[in-house]
Design a protein around this motif. Structure first.
Motif, PDB file in Angstrom:
ATOM      1  N   THR A  38       0.927  -1.369   0.044  1.00  0.00           N
ATOM      2  CA  THR A  38      -0.127   0.156   0.071  1.00  0.00           C
ATOM      3  C   THR A  38       0.919   1.215  -0.126  1.00  0.00           C
ATOM      4  O   THR A  38       0.631   2.376  -0.720  1.00  0.00           O
ATOM      5  N   ALA A  42       0.878   4.092  -2.896  1.00  0.00           N
ATOM      6  CA  ALA A  42       0.957   5.552  -2.401  1.00  0.00           C
ATOM      7  C   ALA A  42       1.959   6.445  -2.971  1.00  0.00           C
ATOM      8  O   ALA A  42       1.914   7.441  -3.455  1.00  0.00           O
ATOM      9  N   ASN A  65       0.908  -2.418   5.535  1.00  0.00           N
ATOM     10  CA  ASN A  65      -0.554  -2.491   5.174  1.00  0.00           C
ATOM     11  C   ASN A  65      -1.483  -2.532   5.881  1.00  0.00           C
ATOM     12  O   ASN A  65      -2.468  -1.931   5.972  1.00  0.00           O
ATOM     13  N   PHE A  68      -2.368   1.157   7.034  1.00  0.00           N
ATOM     14  CA  PHE A  68      -3.214   1.743   6.114  1.00  0.00           C
ATOM     15  C   PHE A  68      -4.702   1.240   6.471  1.00  0.00           C
ATOM     16  O   PHE A  68      -5.365   1.891   6.358  1.00  0.00           O
ATOM     17  N   LEU A  71      -6.972   2.888   8.832  1.00  0.00           N
ATOM     18  CA  LEU A  71      -7.767   4.214   8.683  1.00  0.00           C
ATOM     19  C   LEU A  71      -9.253   4.009   8.144  1.00  0.00           C
ATOM     20  O   LEU A  71      -9.593   2.920   7.969  1.00  0.00           O
ATOM     21  N   THR A  75     -10.597   5.702   2.991  1.00  0.00           N
ATOM     22  CA  THR A  75      -9.627   6.720   3.004  1.00  0.00           C
ATOM     23  C   THR A  75      -8.269   6.493   1.989  1.00  0.00           C
ATOM     24  O   THR A  75      -8.331   7.392   1.351  1.00  0.00           O
ATOM     25  N   VAL A  76      -7.815   5.311   2.220  1.00  0.00           N
ATOM     26  CA  VAL A  76      -6.827   5.102   1.137  1.00  0.00           C
ATOM     27  C   VAL A  76      -7.206   5.321  -0.376  1.00  0.00           C
ATOM     28  O   VAL A  76      -6.596   5.839  -1.139  1.00  0.00           O
ATOM     29  N   GLU A  77      -8.456   4.440  -0.755  1.00  0.00           N
ATOM     30  CA  GLU A  77      -8.857   4.828  -2.052  1.00  0.00           C
ATOM     31  C   GLU A  77      -9.122   6.056  -2.342  1.00  0.00           C
ATOM     32  O   GLU A  77      -8.765   6.661  -3.665  1.00  0.00           O
ATOM     33  N   LEU A  80      -5.691   7.859  -3.032  1.00  0.00           N
ATOM     34  CA  LEU A  80      -4.869   7.409  -3.987  1.00  0.00           C
ATOM     35  C   LEU A  80      -5.525   8.172  -5.547  1.00  0.00           C
ATOM     36  O   LEU A  80      -5.047   7.917  -6.514  1.00  0.00           O
ATOM     37  N   LEU A  88      -2.011  13.476  -0.563  1.00  0.00           N
ATOM     38  CA  LEU A  88      -1.382  12.163  -0.398  1.00  0.00           C
ATOM     39  C   LEU A  88       0.069  12.596  -0.507  1.00  0.00           C
ATOM     40  O   LEU A  88       0.769  11.997   0.785  1.00  0.00           O
ATOM     41  N   VAL A 166      -0.710   4.826  10.580  1.00  0.00           N
ATOM     42  CA  VAL A 166      -0.441   5.764   9.575  1.00  0.00           C
ATOM     43  C   VAL A 166      -0.588   7.152  10.566  1.00  0.00           C
ATOM     44  O   VAL A 166      -1.507   7.290  11.391  1.00  0.00           O
TER      45      VAL A 166
END
Length: 170
Positions: A38, A42, A65, A68, A71, A75-77, A80, A88, A166
């Motif tokens: 991940t 990122a 990972n 992440f 979160l 959030t990650v999606e 990105l 980011l 994170v």
């Protein structure tokens, strides 16, 4: 003579292997870790690969990972996505410190600072490092806490310390 030749060949192979590992940049080390896919995605999405392959030196507090995954959902999606590239990049730069700070240096600095050390990140934010049960703890500007779970992963342009959460800038 044959044993001496075999020993020299083995020594040369080990030296070449060690030399090759010493030449890996922070990005190369992260790419080689199944626990940091991940983070690698990122860094790529934020266009920070070239920066983290440059001479540095850098100290990177690298979330796994699983970090992440802690979160909030989505959030990650969201980070990105191309339109969130600047946000980011800021989050990722908050995990990077200029200089090569190995674990012993960090622990000594925390101890010398009477238990709490402010660390300026390349994003301009501050992390506070402290010790708890013999482990380095990072507190972000929002009060979030990450524990350093692995230290001193050497790269040609710095060092990586693995964290379990994170950290986020204000």
């Amino acid at each position: 003579m044959k044993i001496k030749s075999i020993a020299l060949t083995l020594f040369a192979a080990v030296a070449i292997s060690f030399s090759a590992n010493a030449q890996k940049t922070i990005v190369d080390v992260a790419v080689g870790s199944a626990d940091h896919t991940t983070l690698v995605a990122a860094v790529t999405a934020a266009d920070l690969v070239a920066t983290l392959q440059s001479a540095g030196p850098f100290t990177v507090f690298a979330p796994t990972n699983a970090a992440f995954a802690k979160l909030p959902a989505g959030t990650v999606e969201t980070l990105l996505k191309a339109e969130n590239k600047a946000t980011l990049a800021k989050v990722l730069a908050y995990h990077v410190v200029a200089g090569n700070l190995n674990a012993a240096t960090v622990v000594k600095a925390i101890t010398d600072a009477k238990g709490s050390l402010s660390i300026k990140t390349v994003s301009g934010g501050t992390l506070v490092a402290s010790l708890k049960d013999g482990k380095v703890i990072l507190t972000d500007e929002n009060g979030g806490v990450a524990t350093v779970v692995a230290t001193d992963l050497a790269a040609s342009n710095g060092v990586i310390h693995v964290i379990d959460t994170v950290v986020l800038p204000k």
